[in-house]
Design an enzyme around this catalytic site. Structure first.
Site, PDB file in Angstrom:
ATOM      1  N   ASP A   1      40.195  15.280  76.256  1.00 18.65           N
ATOM      2  CA  ASP A   1      39.551  16.590  76.303  1.00 18.65           C
ATOM      3  C   ASP A   1      40.436  17.452  77.192  1.00 18.65           C
ATOM      4  OD1 ASP A   1      37.503  18.725  76.324  1.00 18.65           O
ATOM      5  OD2 ASP A   1      36.187  17.121  75.621  1.00 18.65           O
TER       6      ASP A   1
ATOM      7  N   HIS B   1      38.803  21.004  71.572  1.00 17.35           N
ATOM      8  CA  HIS B   1      38.815  20.316  72.878  1.00 17.35           C
ATOM      9  C   HIS B   1      40.183  19.669  73.135  1.00 17.35           C
ATOM     10  CE1 HIS B   1      34.589  20.610  74.220  1.00 17.35           C
ATOM     11  NE2 HIS B   1      34.293  20.601  72.946  1.00 17.35           N
TER      12      HIS B   1
ATOM     13  N   GLU C   1      32.942  21.627  68.215  1.00 18.92           N
ATOM     14  CA  GLU C   1      33.196  22.843  68.988  1.00 18.92           C
ATOM     15  C   GLU C   1      34.628  23.372  68.920  1.00 18.92           C
ATOM     16  OE1 GLU C   1      29.914  22.796  72.470  1.00 18.92           O
ATOM     17  OE2 GLU C   1      31.578  21.435  72.844  1.00 18.92           O
TER      18      GLU C   1
HETATM   19  C1  ACM Z   1      29.313  17.775  72.289  1.00 20.43           C
HETATM   20  O1  ACM Z   1      28.405  17.706  73.135  1.00 20.43           O
HETATM   21  N1  ACM Z   1      30.130  18.821  72.270  1.00 20.43           N
HETATM   22  C2  ACM Z   1      29.520  16.741  71.303  1.00 20.43           C
END
Ligand code: ACM
Ligand code: ZN
Length: 681
Positions: free
Chosen positions: A186, A263, A319
């Site tokens: 991440d 991410h 996201e």
């Molecule tokens: C997440 O909580 N973005 C998977």
């Protein structure tokens, strides 16, 4: 073979140092609750020197190696006839077992090594209960409801040592959890050694600040591994092999997550040529237009599957901002050549392509529910986190699913009253709430539900800087996940709570830092009883509309006599982006003694107190007279969750009461309020 003892194993072995008072324990004390227990007569006395066991096994036998970690509790009988614990293992599969407890002997039968391992865990749990001297006789027949019973560890936001993970594996085994999901990558740091891309661990695994918050507040930059400020770390392949082996001996599969395409700022900063902009510290997302991106992903996955035997490889998928893709010539060219109509389909193209690659290597992908957008890859398993809808959709289209809905399974949410808890991301998921979760939605047919693999708790670690804090968040809520994942769906929270106190005490004695369940404060007191409010049932006219995501009960919310709880997401708080203004119509002119409204502050979730609140009154609904403006006296970035009541007094007559709240000017700030309380004599 990896059976080396951790400190916990050593402590588990000392369970027979029991206090003097005799106590009979039994199947009804276990977490997870066993499927069936038929009570017998009498009890089995726990032998002071531990069990002498015999094993008759048709499988390749590892259990005796595991038992040798607990010499005070288990030692091999010199003759089978002398064993007081007889274990019989078949050559089947699955996690089923039976334990027949008679006054003289305990007989364990399991079709597989995994089942026998869980029978042993039940015995370890029972004999470790403080004061236990006897075990109630009877027959335990036990098998899991779901195949996937997991915990996720976010080792990107804060790196955790292998020893820490092994310690959690020991706890997981004790409660029959069997999947450990590692969120390896991440923006906050890349955590797995990849030989082909050394900058991932020479640079993108290190940052000048130790905590995620300090790092985020200081521009979210990385540094070289040999920088004196460097904080962070990564796992070498050998360390991971050791961890995987340790877990496998405890019936736990380690599932690696390599997050694509979002991410990924640590990747696009270490290797900017994989991003749309081509410069570091710019794109969160990988560029889908460039072939180099797919070469990178495939190279990384080659090294991941070389280390991880797990059938599933988690590829993230959540996201992605997708913003760079809109203006990137490479991404636009890809969309044109592949006939993709929007950026959702561009992401879907990437996921399909990665799935095809992993399927060709004999592996399956699992991804967060955003992988449904733009079309789900044919063999993908969905991890449903934004509620259960994504999971239900996937199940109805024949896909496999693991449920992790935030409301119940996100254990980065506060577990008790925020004022007494450490800073958190927000939310409120006490043990009772986590335990109330039922993964099989009533809309599913039994065939659709058969693809529900199970559930998992996720501990995102932005606000969890230390190992001790992580344990505090996992336990006891992991017990709820374990029981929902293993036991039949019937629930009795009071009984679960009783057993959770016992298991929590056990973990405490083993050196885990658990949440103090015995002294839980619980729900916001004001939310438990109706509010005395002269405006109940009045008409409310909104000058600023409430947000469609947070309507609570709609137009009656602010005059329904119900206050919200500790989280803005509990459907009792109404949410506004920007300012708030509403007019309450009392129906007739009345003497107004006071007007009050409570607002929430949860800055981790961009929820802020208003800068000020103004109350105005009117007899005709046209001309309003200001009563008072009250200003917030709370630092807008005060890190904890809190509520503030803004109350003004008057004695004027009015039919209309206007409440205006000036939203804090942080971009994207929310206002949440639960009730406008008007007191008329
Ligand atoms: C997440 O909580 N973005 C998977
Ligand atoms: Zn691009």
């Amino acid at each position: 073979m990896n059976l080396k003892k951790t400190l916990v194993s050593t402590l588990l072995a000392s369970v027979l140092c029991l206090p003097a008072s005799a106590a009979t324990v039994g199947a009804s004390d276990l977490i997870p609750r066993p499927t069936e227990f038929i009570r017998g007569k009498g009890s089995f006395t726990i032998p002071s020197g531990g069990f002498s066991y015999s094993i008759k096994s048709q499988a390749k036998e590892n259990l005796s190696d595991y038992l040798s970690l607990f010499p005070e509790l288990f030692s091999p009988a010199d003759k089978t006839s002398k064993a007081n614990l007889a274990i019989e293992i078949g050559k089947g599969s699955g996690e089923t077992y039976t334990i027949d407890i008679t006054p003289r002997r305990i007989n364990v039968k399991a079709p597989s090594e995994a089942g026998a391992f869980y029978a042993i865990q039940s015995l370890i749990q029972l004999t470790g209960i403080k004061g236990a001297t006897e075990i109630q006789t009877g027959k335990i027949s036990d098998s899991p409801r779901f195949a996937h019973r997991g915990l996720m560890f976010d080792v990107s936001r804060h790196f955790r040592s292998v020893d820490f993970l092994k310690k959690q594996i020991d706890a997981m085994a004790l409660m029959k959890l069997n999947k450990l999901h590692l969120h390896f990558t991440d923006a906050a740091g890349w955590r797995m050694e990849i030989e082909k891309y050394p900058r991932l661990t020479e640079f993108a695994a290190w940052r000048p600040q130790a905590t995620w918050q300090d790092w985020a507040d200081n521009g979210a930059r990385y540094c070289e591994k040999n920088d004196p400020r460097a904080s962070g770390g990564y796992y070498t392949k050998n360390e991971l092999r050791d961890l995987i082996d340790y877990a496998a001996h405890r019936n736990i599969t380690v599932i690696p997550e390599i997050e694509i395409p979002g991410h990924s700022k640590e990747v696009t900063s270490a290797y900017p040529e994989l991003s749309c902009a081509g410069v570091p510290y710019t794109d969160e997302d990988l560029c889908i237009g460039k072939e180099a991106t797919f070469k990178f992903i495939e190279d990384v996955l080659d090294e991941v599957i070389e280390v991880f035997p797990s059938a599933y490889i988690h590829i993230g998928g959540d996201e992605a901002s997708k913003s760079g893709w809109r203006n990137c010539p490479d991404c636009q060219a890809r969309m044109k050549s592949e006939g993709l109509k929007d950026v959702d389909e561009l992401q879907s193209y990437a996921i399909h392509r990665v799935e095809k690659y992993l399927n060709s290597k004999g592996r399956d992908i699992i991804g967060w529910d955003e992988i449904l957008e733009g079309g789900l890859a044919p063999n993908a398993t969905v991890m449903s986190w934004r509620g259960t809808e994504g999971g239900i959709t996937a199940l109805k289209s024949g896909h496999k699913v693991v449920m992790t809905p935030g409301e119940f399974c996100y254990i980065d949410y506060t577990q008790d009253a925020a004022f007494k808890e450490p800073v958190s991301i927000g939310g409120f998921t006490p043990l009772k709430k986590a335990y109330s979760y039922e993964p099989v939605d009533s809309s599913l047919t039994s065939e659709e539900a058969s693809n529900l693999m199970g559930l998992q708790a996720n501990l995102w670690a932005e606000y969890i800087p230390t190992d001790a804090h992580a344990e505090y968040m996992y336990y006891p809520r992991a017990f709820a996940i374990a029981e929902i994942g293993w036991s039949t769906p019937e629930k009795n929270y009071d009984d679960f709570h009783r057993r959770a106190l016992v298991l929590n005490a056990r973990l405490d004695s083993l050196g885990y830092n658990t949440f103090d369940l015995a002294n839980e404060y619980g729900e916001r007191r004001e939310s438990l009883t109706p509010v005395v409010n002269s405006a109940i049932g009045a008409t409310v006219e909104y000058t600023t509309p409430y947000h469609s995501k947070y309507p609570a009960a709609g137009n009656s919310t602010l005059v329904d006599g119900i206050r919200g709880g500790w989280t803005y997401g509990d459907k009792r708080w109404q949410g506004f982006l920007g300012d708030f203004e509403a007019i309450v119509d009392l129906g007739e002119n009345r003497t107004v003694h006071s007007v009050a409204a409570t607002f929430m502050h949860a800055p981790g979730a961009w929820v802020h107190l208003p800068d000020n609140v103004t109350v105005e009154i009117s007899t005709d609904g046209i001309e309003f007279t200001p009563v008072e403006t009250l200003w917030s006296d709370v630092d807008p970035m005060y890190p904890k969750i809190m509520m503030k009541n803004f109350a003004v007094a008057t004695d004027a007559k009015a039919r209309y009461v206007k409440v205006k709240a000036k939203g804090h000017n942080r971009p994207g700030a929310w206002l949440f309020t639960d009730e406008i309380v008007i007191n008329c004599p």
